[in-house]
Design an enzyme around this catalytic site. Sequence first.
Site, short mmCIF file in Angstrom:
data_model
loop_
_atom_site.label_atom_id
_atom_site.label_comp_id
_atom_site.label_asym_id
_atom_site.label_seq_id
_atom_site.Cartn_x
_atom_site.Cartn_y
_atom_site.Cartn_z
N SER A 227 0.84 -1.19 0.00
CA SER A 227 0.00 0.00 0.00
C SER A 227 0.87 1.23 0.00
CB SER A 227 -0.89 0.00 1.25
OG SER A 227 -1.25 1.31 1.60
N LYS A 228 0.49 2.21 -0.78
CA LYS A 228 1.34 3.40 -0.84
C LYS A 228 1.18 4.26 0.42
CE LYS A 228 -2.02 5.29 -4.02
NZ LYS A 228 -2.30 5.51 -5.42
#
Length: 524
Positions: free
Chosen positions: A256-257
């Site tokens: 996940s960024k």
Amino acid sequence: MEHDTVRVRIAPSPTGALHLGLARTALYNWLFARGHNGVFILRIDDTDENRNQPEMLAPILDGLRWLGLDWDEGPEKGGPHAPYFQSERREIYQQAVDRLIACGAAYRDYATTEEIAAEREQARAEGRTFRYSRRWMAETAADCARFEAEGRRPVVRLKMPDAGTLVVDDLIRGRVEFDLGLEQDHVIQRQDGSFLYHLTSAVDDALMGITHIIRAEEHLSNTPRQIFILQSLGYPLPKFAHLPYVAEPGSKNKLSKRKLKEYLKKPDFAELLARGEKIARRLGLDTSPELFNPVVIDFYQQTGFLAEALVNYLALLGWSYDDRTEFFTPVELVERFALERVVRSPASFDPNRLMAFQVHYMMALPVAERTGLVLPYLVRAGLVSEPVSPEVRQRVERIVTAAGDRIKVAGDILDYDYFFVRDEELVYDEPAVKKWLGGEQQCRMLARVRELLAGAVQFESEVLMRVLEDFARRENVKGMAVSQALRVAVTGKDYGFGIGDVLSICGKERVLARIDRVLERDRF
RNA sequence: GGCCCCAUCGUCUAGCGGUUUAGGACAUCACUCUUUCAAGGUGAAGGCACCGGUUCGACUCCGGUUGGGGCCA
């Protein structure tokens, strides 16, 4: 069935960045389509009004294009099932909802959020699984009128079967069974009239004739309700293939960024980002982590990675051809890719491995081509001006040759800015200066080397090397002392490629001038 | 909490009952080469989560446990 044209799609939301996971899903879809003479469709899931801005879409389109994943139908291309923006398909969804209500597969529900919450709470207290009682379900126009008279506003819910088993024959996971009695009556249209993902996605897939839904694993649990929608509407079912998600470096959590800070604790990841930031800063790019980080494809494009390397790496992140082949051209990937050989377990993103592919592809390129890749970075950093003269080009080519695989990504050329800056702009690494030119003797030696170089007729690498070797022998000093003193004087650093190449590329005049500067400087 | 998915070296993977002393790649370490830094060469270390079955035989099949993850809440 076998004669139907394969049609696959990806349906990203315009979030402002092409994420690694989405890139891989796109790649697998694209490979599958191209390998089956099929059609690859790009559909934009922009039903969320708040985030629906054109500039948020551009990075995704650019990223896909850069990776070579061209779409046959979608934005900028159009196609027989236009529009490909879900925000423009509301009427279609409304018709679908109306049909679902008409056939009894969905209903208007007038319950308030609080009432639903209360039911859920009660179920929990009684230790049973929550399922909506349908107490505020409106089955007739009279029901609707009555509820609305109470000031209620409806949502539309799916009317899921009370019992039964639904089987998904997944191309990757095999047979997966779901107990329909456990499925919720999910909302498909909100009070404000907007539609939910499951509805829009199922309807569009059917209408666009999608034959294979290749998507990430997190959608597997949602498949029953989509199948229910499809069946209720009388559409044929596509085949499903649920890919494992791409996991974080060194763990099995979904990548996940938003968790960038955590990833930075991983040295490999931190190193990759540092490399990129170093380049980006020289180019004056925005390095805010939201837009610029190794979870996002744009990062690689900006810093000068090769798309082939990314594609090769991504292809192997969850798929393999055999037990040893690791390098594939896009054509080979298209020929060999098969859903059956997609792995079922999540694969974590490994910056090291990606880097290894990058180096391989970079070094496979002829010097002239690498030079071509590198030049724009010098131009953008203001080190070289356009148009690039043949002399400058040749000089850069010499640097690229000498640097070898020290230039792993195109932007790494900026490490060699000392060949381009003016002498007075050269930045010295102080510890290096101190180490190799800190003493009186070292400076005196450098001064003598300077005179030697001043007398050199040929300023070529091999010749210079021989001159330096002779000098070291004659003066009875270590070769390393000579080469490092020179290196620091000329480049400001105590590492880099061969000293002969450094001197030769830098050129006699500049080498002498820089030595003079250093000697001058050290007296104070 | 309910349901679903997953489980081979640190990482990506090969393995689809015996050909396996579990193969390859990345990373790691050692040695070597090297007038710096890399690279190169040689080599090493490193794994079938656990417990039961089934079978003459299980990394491979079945069940369970544990662990990880996802979806829905």
